[in-house]
Design a protein around this motif. Structure first.
Motif, PDB file in Angstrom:
ATOM      1  N   ALA A  53       0.887  -1.160   0.000  1.00  0.00           N
ATOM      2  CA  ALA A  53       0.000   0.000   0.000  1.00  0.00           C
ATOM      3  C   ALA A  53       0.925   1.210   0.000  1.00  0.00           C
ATOM      4  N   PRO A  54       0.426   2.390  -0.296  1.00  0.00           N
ATOM      5  CA  PRO A  54       1.319   3.557  -0.304  1.00  0.00           C
ATOM      6  C   PRO A  54       2.100   3.685   1.001  1.00  0.00           C
ATOM      7  N   GLY A  55       3.415   3.628   0.896  1.00  0.00           N
ATOM      8  CA  GLY A  55       4.280   3.781   2.055  1.00  0.00           C
ATOM      9  C   GLY A  55       4.555   2.513   2.832  1.00  0.00           C
ATOM     10  N   VAL A  56       4.039   1.383   2.388  1.00  0.00           N
ATOM     11  CA  VAL A  56       4.255   0.113   3.097  1.00  0.00           C
ATOM     12  C   VAL A  56       5.095  -0.801   2.213  1.00  0.00           C
ATOM     13  N   GLU A  57       6.381  -0.916   2.543  1.00  0.00           N
ATOM     14  CA  GLU A  57       7.316  -1.689   1.731  1.00  0.00           C
ATOM     15  C   GLU A  57       7.512  -3.089   2.303  1.00  0.00           C
ATOM     16  N   ALA A  58       7.775  -4.034   1.406  1.00  0.00           N
ATOM     17  CA  ALA A  58       8.005  -5.419   1.828  1.00  0.00           C
ATOM     18  C   ALA A  58       8.836  -6.128   0.777  1.00  0.00           C
ATOM     19  N   THR A  59       9.355  -7.294   1.159  1.00  0.00           N
ATOM     20  CA  THR A  59       9.996  -8.205   0.209  1.00  0.00           C
ATOM     21  C   THR A  59       9.055  -9.383   0.012  1.00  0.00           C
ATOM     22  N   LEU A  60       8.786  -9.722  -1.248  1.00  0.00           N
ATOM     23  CA  LEU A  60       7.848 -10.799  -1.567  1.00  0.00           C
ATOM     24  C   LEU A  60       8.608 -11.984  -2.147  1.00  0.00           C
ATOM     25  N   VAL A  61       8.462 -13.152  -1.516  1.00  0.00           N
ATOM     26  CA  VAL A  61       9.084 -14.383  -2.011  1.00  0.00           C
ATOM     27  C   VAL A  61       8.164 -15.001  -3.057  1.00  0.00           C
ATOM     28  N   THR A  62       8.670 -15.190  -4.261  1.00  0.00           N
ATOM     29  CA  THR A  62       7.850 -15.689  -5.371  1.00  0.00           C
ATOM     30  C   THR A  62       8.236 -17.098  -5.818  1.00  0.00           C
ATOM     31  N   ASP A  63       9.302 -17.647  -5.268  1.00  0.00           N
ATOM     32  CA  ASP A  63       9.805 -18.959  -5.674  1.00  0.00           C
ATOM     33  C   ASP A  63       9.349 -20.033  -4.680  1.00  0.00           C
ATOM     34  N   TYR A  64       8.926 -21.169  -5.187  1.00  0.00           N
ATOM     35  CA  TYR A  64       8.376 -22.246  -4.355  1.00  0.00           C
ATOM     36  C   TYR A  64       9.395 -22.767  -3.346  1.00  0.00           C
ATOM     37  N   THR A  65      10.607 -23.072  -3.806  1.00  0.00           N
ATOM     38  CA  THR A  65      11.633 -23.614  -2.916  1.00  0.00           C
ATOM     39  C   THR A  65      12.021 -22.610  -1.838  1.00  0.00           C
ATOM     40  N   ALA A  66      12.201 -21.352  -2.230  1.00  0.00           N
ATOM     41  CA  ALA A  66      12.549 -20.315  -1.265  1.00  0.00           C
ATOM     42  C   ALA A  66      11.409 -20.102  -0.266  1.00  0.00           C
ATOM     43  N   ALA A  67      10.164 -20.180  -0.747  1.00  0.00           N
ATOM     44  CA  ALA A  67       9.005 -20.015   0.135  1.00  0.00           C
ATOM     45  C   ALA A  67       8.978 -21.115   1.188  1.00  0.00           C
ATOM     46  N   LEU A  68       9.194 -22.346   0.774  1.00  0.00           N
ATOM     47  CA  LEU A  68       9.223 -23.453   1.731  1.00  0.00           C
ATOM     48  C   LEU A  68      10.332 -23.263   2.758  1.00  0.00           C
ATOM     49  N   GLN A  69      11.492 -22.821   2.291  1.00  0.00           N
ATOM     50  CA  GLN A  69      12.617 -22.603   3.205  1.00  0.00           C
ATOM     51  C   GLN A  69      12.256 -21.577   4.264  1.00  0.00           C
ATOM     52  N   LEU A  70      11.632 -20.479   3.842  1.00  0.00           N
ATOM     53  CA  LEU A  70      11.255 -19.436   4.796  1.00  0.00           C
ATOM     54  C   LEU A  70      10.194 -19.948   5.771  1.00  0.00           C
ATOM     55  N   LEU A  71       9.156 -20.603   5.242  1.00  0.00           N
ATOM     56  CA  LEU A  71       8.029 -21.033   6.071  1.00  0.00           C
ATOM     57  C   LEU A  71       8.431 -22.087   7.104  1.00  0.00           C
ATOM     58  N   GLN A  72       9.500 -22.827   6.813  1.00  0.00           N
ATOM     59  CA  GLN A  72       9.908 -23.906   7.712  1.00  0.00           C
ATOM     60  C   GLN A  72      11.064 -23.520   8.635  1.00  0.00           C
ATOM     61  N   ASP A  73      11.636 -22.335   8.432  1.00  0.00           N
ATOM     62  CA  ASP A  73      12.770 -21.892   9.245  1.00  0.00           C
ATOM     63  C   ASP A  73      12.297 -20.899  10.303  1.00  0.00           C
ATOM     64  N   SER A  74      11.701 -21.413  11.363  1.00  0.00           N
ATOM     65  CA  SER A  74      11.159 -20.533  12.406  1.00  0.00           C
ATOM     66  C   SER A  74      12.244 -19.953  13.297  1.00  0.00           C
ATOM     67  N   GLY A  75      13.472 -20.401  13.155  1.00  0.00           N
ATOM     68  CA  GLY A  75      14.570 -19.819  13.916  1.00  0.00           C
ATOM     69  C   GLY A  75      15.022 -18.506  13.324  1.00  0.00           C
ATOM     70  N   THR A  76      15.105 -18.464  11.996  1.00  0.00           N
ATOM     71  CA  THR A  76      15.552 -17.247  11.314  1.00  0.00           C
ATOM     72  C   THR A  76      14.417 -16.271  11.078  1.00  0.00           C
ATOM     73  N   PHE A  77      13.253 -16.800  10.711  1.00  0.00           N
ATOM     74  CA  PHE A  77      12.119 -15.944  10.355  1.00  0.00           C
ATOM     75  C   PHE A  77      11.026 -16.060  11.418  1.00  0.00           C
ATOM     76  N   ARG A  78      10.721 -14.943  12.049  1.00  0.00           N
ATOM     77  CA  ARG A  78       9.777 -14.926  13.161  1.00  0.00           C
ATOM     78  C   ARG A  78       8.435 -14.317  12.731  1.00  0.00           C
ATOM     79  N   LYS A  79       7.393 -14.644  13.500  1.00  0.00           N
ATOM     80  CA  LYS A  79       6.039 -14.180  13.182  1.00  0.00           C
ATOM     81  C   LYS A  79       5.581 -13.000  14.037  1.00  0.00           C
TER      82      LYS A  79
END
Length: 448
Positions: A53-79
């Motif tokens: 949205a205007p003024g709200v920046e993010a990084t979007l993961v578009t690759d399947y393998t990279a997405a799985l890596q992020l979703l399963q790595d709860s040590g590096t990526f927090r909610k």
């Protein structure tokens, strides 16, 4: 992107020109053709810079393998959204339309570690107690009731008159909402997602859920609310309210879109009409190509990290594009080989959707009952006249007009449901009168 690779051309309407420009995931252009945007984003690699949205920046993961890596790595990526650095530094507008779905709340979706396990277990154990036969029977009753409202007309908006309302009714039943509370839950959720008087809708929604918690503390029943309350995780009243709001609200919008997008596929693809009996296949194809939540799963790196060819800073907002990952070239062979449920529509890892089986059952029952009752239903306008709702997170039609041969119910034509036009704050004395004629009350009267 290789230095010798020609720069890709941004899709029509996309202002992302020049090196480093962020690609906007909002507006009618993105809603009309998101796949063109995902194709463009892949030129950045497995992840790309976007603006939600205007003024709200993010990084979007578009690759399947990279997405799985992020979703399963709860040590590096927090909610835990309290890590969202840009928000807490005041760089995100407080009134941004995306903040309500990204800001921290004390529920399992925004928890990590042991706290997440405690809260998540309470949710999964409570949902596991739902009797599948009861769920199917309730969904079919609600479906029949909603169809009765328009069966004699010969025309219907399958979004507004059916797919939007059915999940809310089913959830009211599952969570044990009495008539007056259920009417306000319906009003609150509808307003929150439709953007109609959203501030009042949130107030009404949380007020109604708070009353439901108080009611079930004194009079528990055979419902998800009571089971959640009785769980050994010992949720506080605040945790109860926020988990019920999560399950009722966050569940309603994706399920509405899943039913609507599946009906859209069945009504616009001749293959299903010719072969027949392919509701499950149409549902799976929808989850691949038009997942109801296209871009979500917000995460925040716990520390600076190199990921998917990008340097991510601690507290940076990172999202997963389920839609882009599903449609990427890496999965084409897997899908063709028959692995039809390897998509990411339900997310993955420790925060995967806890209610995918009930959601499938509700969708199949709702679609099947509709097609059985109205076997000649068809799209009422050309497919290219349909419009999709703007927004970075969902994939949702604005309307799905259909026509069919009018059908009379056993008791004759039923007058259309009259929605509550306004809903005062729960504490206002005048709230009771209109609520007795609200949507949930009307259904309970019909059922009796």
């Amino acid at each position: 992107m290789d230095a010798h690779t020609p720069a890709p051309v941004p899709p029509p309407g996309c202002p992302a020109h020049g090196s480093g420009a962020r690609v906007p995931l909002y507006g009618p252009e993105f809603a009309a053709d998101p796949q063109a945007y995902y194709s463009y984003l892949r030129h950045y690699g497995p992840a790309a810079p976007v603006e939600l949205a205007p003024g709200v920046e993010a990084t979007l993961v578009t690759d399947y393998t990279a997405a799985l890596q992020l979703l399963q790595d709860s040590g590096t990526f927090r909610k835990d959204a309290r890590r969202w650095r840009a928000f807490h530094e005041g760089k995100v507008p407080a009134d941004s339309p995306v903040v309500p779905l990204l800001a921290y709340r004390p529920n399992c979706m925004f928890a990590d570690g042991a706290e997440h396990l405690r809260l998540r277990q309470a949710v999964t154990d409570s949902l596991a107690r739902v009797d599948v036969r009861r769920l199917s029977r309730s969904t079919e009753q609600i479906s029949t009731y909603l169809i009765d409202q328009f069966a004699a007309r010969g025309s219907v908006d399958l979004l507004g008159d059916y797919a939007k309302q059915l999940p809310l009714f089913v959830f009211n039943e599952l969570f044990g909402c009495p008539a007056d509370i259920g009417d306000r839950v319906l009003f609150g959720i509808s307003g929150m997602f439709d953007g109609v008087n959203a501030e009042k809708a949130v107030e009404v929604m949380f007020g109604a859920v708070g009353e439901l918690v108080a009611l079930k503390r004194s009079r528990p029943g055979d419902d998800v609310t009571s089971w959640l309350m009785q769980h050994q995780a010992a949720l506080s009243d605040e945790e109860m309210v926020h988990h019920l709001a999560l399950l009722l609200g966050a569940g309603a919008e994706p399920l509405r879109n899943l039913i609507g997008n599946t009906l859209h596929r069945l009504l616009t693809d001749d293959r299903y009409a010719k072969e027949g009996g392919l509701i499950d296949e149409a549902l799976d194809d929808t989850l691949w190509d038009n997942p109801p939540m296209a871009n979500y799963a917000p995460h925040y790196p716990a520390h600076d990290v190199d990921f998917a060819g990008h340097r991510l800073e601690a507290g940076e907002l990172v999202l997963v594009s389920f839609a882009a990952a599903n449609s990427g070239p890496a999965l084409s062979a897997t899908r063709q080989s028959g692995s039809n449920r390897a998509h990411l529509a339900w997310s993955a890892g420790p925060h995967a959707c806890p209610s995918k089986e009930p959601a499938r059952q509700i969708t199949v029952t709702a679609v099947e009952n509709l097609l059985n009752r109205l076997p000649d239903i068809e799209l009422a306008i050309p497919e290219d006249s349909l419009t999709w709702r703007s927004g970075p997170f969902h994939r949702a039609l604005g309307a799905l007009p259909a026509r069919f041969t009018p059908v009379r119910t056993a008791s004759g034509a039923v007058p259309p449901v009259t929605a509550v036009p306004t809903a005062p704050a729960p504490s206002a004395p005048a709230a009771r009168k209109p609520e007795r004629t609200g949507l949930w009350s009307q259904f309970l009267n019909w059922l009796r």
